[in-house]
Each structure stands twice: as C-alpha cells, then as structure tokens.
Motif scaffolding. Sequence first.
Motif, PDB file in Angstrom:
ATOM      1  N   VAL A 406       0.810  -1.456   0.284  1.00  0.00           N
ATOM      2  CA  VAL A 406      -0.015  -0.024   0.422  1.00  0.00           C
ATOM      3  C   VAL A 406       0.556   1.499  -0.075  1.00  0.00           C
ATOM      4  N   LEU A 407       1.665   1.234   0.938  1.00  0.00           N
ATOM      5  CA  LEU A 407       2.778   2.071   0.911  1.00  0.00           C
ATOM      6  C   LEU A 407       3.339   2.991  -0.241  1.00  0.00           C
ATOM      7  N   MET A 408       3.995   1.466  -1.298  1.00  0.00           N
ATOM      8  CA  MET A 408       4.528   1.748  -2.299  1.00  0.00           C
ATOM      9  C   MET A 408       3.423   2.441  -3.458  1.00  0.00           C
ATOM     10  N   GLY A 409       2.289   1.917  -2.968  1.00  0.00           N
ATOM     11  CA  GLY A 409       1.650   2.751  -4.020  1.00  0.00           C
ATOM     12  C   GLY A 409       1.454   4.263  -3.656  1.00  0.00           C
ATOM     13  N   GLU A 410       1.163   5.003  -2.379  1.00  0.00           N
ATOM     14  CA  GLU A 410       1.180   5.872  -2.049  1.00  0.00           C
ATOM     15  C   GLU A 410       2.519   7.004  -1.901  1.00  0.00           C
ATOM     16  N   LEU A 411       3.832   6.544  -1.502  1.00  0.00           N
ATOM     17  CA  LEU A 411       5.232   7.146  -1.068  1.00  0.00           C
ATOM     18  C   LEU A 411       5.084   7.955  -2.151  1.00  0.00           C
ATOM     19  N   PHE A 412       5.570   7.023  -3.626  1.00  0.00           N
ATOM     20  CA  PHE A 412       6.443   7.310  -4.536  1.00  0.00           C
ATOM     21  C   PHE A 412       5.745   8.978  -5.473  1.00  0.00           C
ATOM     22  N   SER A 413       6.460   9.499  -6.219  1.00  0.00           N
ATOM     23  CA  SER A 413       5.904  10.673  -6.902  1.00  0.00           C
ATOM     24  C   SER A 413       5.426   9.801  -8.362  1.00  0.00           C
ATOM     25  N   PRO A 414       4.187  10.055  -9.071  1.00  0.00           N
ATOM     26  CA  PRO A 414       3.973   9.763 -10.466  1.00  0.00           C
ATOM     27  C   PRO A 414       4.752   8.761 -11.261  1.00  0.00           C
ATOM     28  N   GLU A 415       6.296   9.881 -11.612  1.00  0.00           N
ATOM     29  CA  GLU A 415       7.355   9.984 -12.755  1.00  0.00           C
ATOM     30  C   GLU A 415       8.093   9.115 -12.006  1.00  0.00           C
ATOM     31  N   VAL A 416       8.120   8.350 -10.961  1.00  0.00           N
ATOM     32  CA  VAL A 416       9.110   7.507 -10.466  1.00  0.00           C
ATOM     33  C   VAL A 416       8.553   5.997 -10.198  1.00  0.00           C
ATOM     34  N   LYS A 417       6.934   6.429  -9.927  1.00  0.00           N
ATOM     35  CA  LYS A 417       6.410   4.774  -9.453  1.00  0.00           C
ATOM     36  C   LYS A 417       6.838   3.900 -10.203  1.00  0.00           C
ATOM     37  N   GLU A 418       6.611   3.596 -11.282  1.00  0.00           N
ATOM     38  CA  GLU A 418       7.432   2.980 -12.163  1.00  0.00           C
ATOM     39  C   GLU A 418       8.977   1.991 -11.304  1.00  0.00           C
ATOM     40  N   ALA A 419       9.817   2.765 -11.799  1.00  0.00           N
ATOM     41  CA  ALA A 419      11.075   2.717 -11.748  1.00  0.00           C
ATOM     42  C   ALA A 419      11.148   1.827  -9.704  1.00  0.00           C
ATOM     43  N   SER A 420      11.295   3.262  -8.891  1.00  0.00           N
ATOM     44  CA  SER A 420      10.838   2.908  -7.677  1.00  0.00           C
ATOM     45  C   SER A 420      10.408   1.261  -7.522  1.00  0.00           C
ATOM     46  N   ALA A 421       8.427   0.675  -7.966  1.00  0.00           N
ATOM     47  CA  ALA A 421       8.412  -0.375  -7.801  1.00  0.00           C
ATOM     48  C   ALA A 421       8.904  -1.578  -8.155  1.00  0.00           C
ATOM     49  N   SER A 422       9.385  -1.064  -9.468  1.00  0.00           N
ATOM     50  CA  SER A 422      11.089  -2.551  -9.678  1.00  0.00           C
ATOM     51  C   SER A 422      11.986  -2.827  -9.030  1.00  0.00           C
ATOM     52  N   ILE A 423      12.184  -2.169  -8.420  1.00  0.00           N
ATOM     53  CA  ILE A 423      13.168  -2.145  -7.202  1.00  0.00           C
ATOM     54  C   ILE A 423      12.970  -2.816  -6.339  1.00  0.00           C
ATOM     55  N   VAL A 424      11.638  -1.865  -5.486  1.00  0.00           N
ATOM     56  CA  VAL A 424      11.395  -2.795  -4.692  1.00  0.00           C
ATOM     57  C   VAL A 424      11.076  -4.351  -4.622  1.00  0.00           C
ATOM     58  N   THR A 425       9.870  -4.426  -6.067  1.00  0.00           N
ATOM     59  CA  THR A 425       9.911  -6.210  -6.011  1.00  0.00           C
ATOM     60  C   THR A 425      10.647  -6.894  -6.341  1.00  0.00           C
ATOM     61  N   VAL A 426      11.715  -6.442  -6.728  1.00  0.00           N
ATOM     62  CA  VAL A 426      13.179  -7.009  -6.957  1.00  0.00           C
ATOM     63  C   VAL A 426      13.518  -7.367  -5.491  1.00  0.00           C
ATOM     64  N   VAL A 427      13.425  -6.423  -4.676  1.00  0.00           N
ATOM     65  CA  VAL A 427      14.586  -6.884  -2.724  1.00  0.00           C
ATOM     66  C   VAL A 427      13.806  -7.186  -2.880  1.00  0.00           C
ATOM     67  N   ASN A 428      12.544  -7.005  -2.892  1.00  0.00           N
ATOM     68  CA  ASN A 428      11.485  -8.513  -1.729  1.00  0.00           C
ATOM     69  C   ASN A 428      11.622  -9.426  -2.298  1.00  0.00           C
ATOM     70  N   TRP A 429      11.992 -10.368  -3.514  1.00  0.00           N
ATOM     71  CA  TRP A 429      12.316 -11.825  -3.858  1.00  0.00           C
ATOM     72  C   TRP A 429      13.657 -11.838  -3.387  1.00  0.00           C
ATOM     73  N   LEU A 430      14.688 -11.100  -3.705  1.00  0.00           N
ATOM     74  CA  LEU A 430      15.994 -11.699  -3.247  1.00  0.00           C
ATOM     75  C   LEU A 430      16.414 -11.983  -2.048  1.00  0.00           C
ATOM     76  N   THR A 431      15.534 -10.551  -1.029  1.00  0.00           N
ATOM     77  CA  THR A 431      15.775 -10.900   0.275  1.00  0.00           C
ATOM     78  C   THR A 431      14.894 -12.424   1.248  1.00  0.00           C
ATOM     79  N   SER A 432      14.412 -12.166   0.284  1.00  0.00           N
ATOM     80  CA  SER A 432      13.425 -13.718   0.328  1.00  0.00           C
ATOM     81  C   SER A 432      13.826 -14.407   0.981  1.00  0.00           C
ATOM     82  N   PHE A 433      14.561 -14.695  -0.868  1.00  0.00           N
ATOM     83  CA  PHE A 433      15.639 -15.845  -1.289  1.00  0.00           C
ATOM     84  C   PHE A 433      16.494 -15.900  -0.186  1.00  0.00           C
TER      85      PHE A 433
END
Length: 492
Positions: A406-433
């Motif tokens: 939810v915070l990922m969809g709220e905290l980022f400016s629209p122009e960087v939301k796609e790039a930031s979401a990609s970074i957060v998602t990849v880091v999520n799975w790498l830390t999970s691994f």
Amino acid sequence: MVARTGMEENITEKEVQIHPEAANRNPTYGTQYYGTVAATMGGLAMGTLLGYSSPAGPHLMASTNNRSRVLSNSTGQPLQLSQAEYNWFSSSVTLGAAAGALMGGLCINSIGRRGTMLIFFVPYLTGWALVAAGGSFGMMVVGRVMSGVCMGITCVAVPTYIGEIASAEIRGVLGSGFQLMVTLGILMAYVTGAVVTSWTWLAAVCTLPTVVHAIMLCFTKESPTFFVSKGNTEEAVSSLQYFRGRHYDIMPELNIISKSLEEAKLNNASIWDLLKPYNLKPLLICLSILSFAQFSGITPVLFNLSTVFKDSGSKMSENASAIIVAGVQVLATLVGALLMDKAGRRFLLAISSGFMCVSVVSLGAYFYVKEQDSKWAVETLGWLPLTSLIIFVSAYSIGFGPTVWVLMGELFSPEVKEASASIVTVVNWLTSFTITLTFLPLQTALGDYSAFWLFGGVCLLAFFFTLLLVPETKGKTLQEITAQFGNRSSID
C-alpha cells in the motif's frame, strides 16, 4: 478498427461506436467480479507454489539421522534431498520471482495484462512438471525457478489488471482479493499435503489453480487501459463497455484513461531521478520496511512450517498445526484489508511488529527450554509453538504483509513510481531468497532458539523504525504525501 497515433486530444463519440442506450452512470459489476476472480486465480496458483515446500519437505528430505541423498524411503519416492539441496529447492522459487518481477513490466506493456497471464500458463505448468517428475535435484530446481519466474510476473500482471478493470468505488475491495487468494493457495497446499503424502502427486494437484486460471481468462477481456496505450480505441471501447455494462456511458472514463496515459508519457523520469531527496527518502523507507518484513523470518517459517512443528515435538501433528496457522492467516488478511483505511498504516505496522517480536521470541524461548528439558517442555509448554506461530503469522498478515505494498503505491511521485516499484519488488524477492536459503543452516549453526531470537530482534528494530521514521498516509492525497518529502511541485 480505429487507431490513434497520439492521445493529446480527448476521444469523442464520433470516433467510436457507442451503444445508443449507453447513457447512464451506474455501472454493472458482474463482469468485473468475474474478471477479478479469473485474474486472482493466479494468486491462488502462486500460493500453492509458496506453500508446497512445507508439506513436501519432510518427504523430500532423508531422515534426520542421515541427511545424505538416499534412493528411497518409507514413502516410496524415487528421490530424496539432503538438507543443503532442500534449502536450494525451497528458496529457488523466490530467485526466479526476482527475475520475473523485472520481466513483468515489459510483458504487460507489450502483450497486455491478460495476454501476459495467458502466455505464461505453459512455462508455469512446465515448472511444476519438472518438480513432479523428480528426475534429479537439478531438474527440480530448474522447475522451481521456472515457476518462480511466472510467479514474479503474476505479481505484476494481476494487480495491474484488476486496478484497470475495476470501477473506482469497488477497486479497493477487488484489489485486496489478490493477497487473499495467495493465502488461500498456501492453505490449499497445506491441506492437500496432509492428505497426499506423495510430493509428486502434491505437485500435480497444485497445478490445478493454474489450469483454472488460464481457462477462466479465456472468457474475459483485456484491460481497456492497455488498448488505449496502443492507440486501439475501438478495442478499448469494447473492453470498457464489457466491464461497465452495455448501458453505461464510458466516454468520461475513457477520456480520463487517455489523459492519464498522456501525462505519464510527458512526466516520464529517468532512474537518476530516484536519487533526488524527495524520491530517495520514500524509496529507502519502503526498502527498509520490506527488509524488516522478510528478515522477520516470515517466508522461511511459512516455507518450513511442518518442519518447525516437527522439531518442536508438539503433540499436535505438524500437518494439522500448519493448516490451522494457514487458516488463521487467511482470516487475518481479511481483517488487515478492513482495517487499512480505518486504523492507519503506521499504527498497523507498529502493532504488527510488536506482536511479531513477542511471539517469535516466545517461540525461541520454547526451543531453549526444550533443549534444557525436552520432556518437561513438550508436556508443559506443548501449546506454545502453535500459539506463537498463530500470533506471528496473524500479526504479519494484518500489518507488514499488506502495508508495504500500500505504501509503495502512495509514497512515490508518479514519474518514478514504475522504476521504484520494480526496485522494491526485485529486492523483496532477493531478500526472501536469501533468508529462505539460510534459514535451516542458521538453525543448525545457532540453534533453534537463537535463530528465532534473531528474528525477534529484527521485529524490535522494525517497531522503533516505524514509530520514528514511517509517515502516516491515511486520509491524505497522493500530492500531500509526496509534498511531505519535499516535492513541492506536487502541490503547485
């Protein structure tokens, strides 16, 4: 077919064929509900993938007295894995998901949201087939990675599709269905694993949601937003009319979609814009919350739930205990969705981390006492492992589980939301691994109680981090939220 090369001007009724009775502002929801169920079946498939290793683990690994590879055991399976091999088998799915998260954005923008979900049906099933065949350790890991890639893509495609087909007034409810179906998939894997003792047949059963997912998608339509992005106005109209009802006036919404896509093109930012303070601060907050969530131990605990209960010596069977925990997780996810807009994000994160800390430290205390006096611990405190894990999983599902997204969809400016979401998602799975791969070796090196106390320390840090650094976003507009970090242009 009508095609547009640009979206600078509003789409007019002259350009498209609108049903003559499409003049009211009350959409119908039946096709939206169906489309959401069809898409979230991907979440159910993802849940079975995440939950598979817990019931399969005891049958895949050799006896505790001999962790080396053996040819067969009492289950009659042709292959068993050593502990090190099982660690890689269990965690490799999240490594594949990290790659899938990177691919997801490209796929949904090139072949569509629905198209992406459909086309990855074959590799999803292929991955499960490699696991079920069990020809070799390498084959099984390849199967897990392949399915993991599809899982990572699912995490991108499904929420995007639901967000684009749902009417604004029911978008929140429909959007929460994805996480709910993931928890139901985990529960399905646990329940099936309690009945089917063959990990081969368990893998076969776990393919069913993927098959249903693909079949149901054949009877719904692609996202209207995707068609508008490709300049295909005729198909966009057909899709939006399908999801809103044949008598619904779609023109205002169609123009909003067109305008928002054009603004997104004009405001497209580079990766370097993430380094600006008002973008970097929310990125670091999201990455920190995500890291706390993963290093709290939630993923390895869920992946190895049956093993944890088996090691605890609890009188209740490990399968029954795991099913109870998974069932509670489903209910807690529902509660979290209901509380999100009422209690606030920071409050839920604080409550979540606090209860997670207490519960996982209590679980560590049980294993410490058990090491000193096993008989007394099992007879007197045998209830504690199940109770602790119920609280731990419930607290995570109410707070840390859904809030970071939810915070990922709220905290980022629209122009960087796609790039930031990609970074957060990849880091999520790498830390999970990382944490899943090291969980069992960590238990072996430190002892059960020390590993759980380490997780408790992470939860305690998360508690103070939340109180001191996480902003409350409840009731604030996206412009007000980004302005908190110094982005004054958002309110100009």
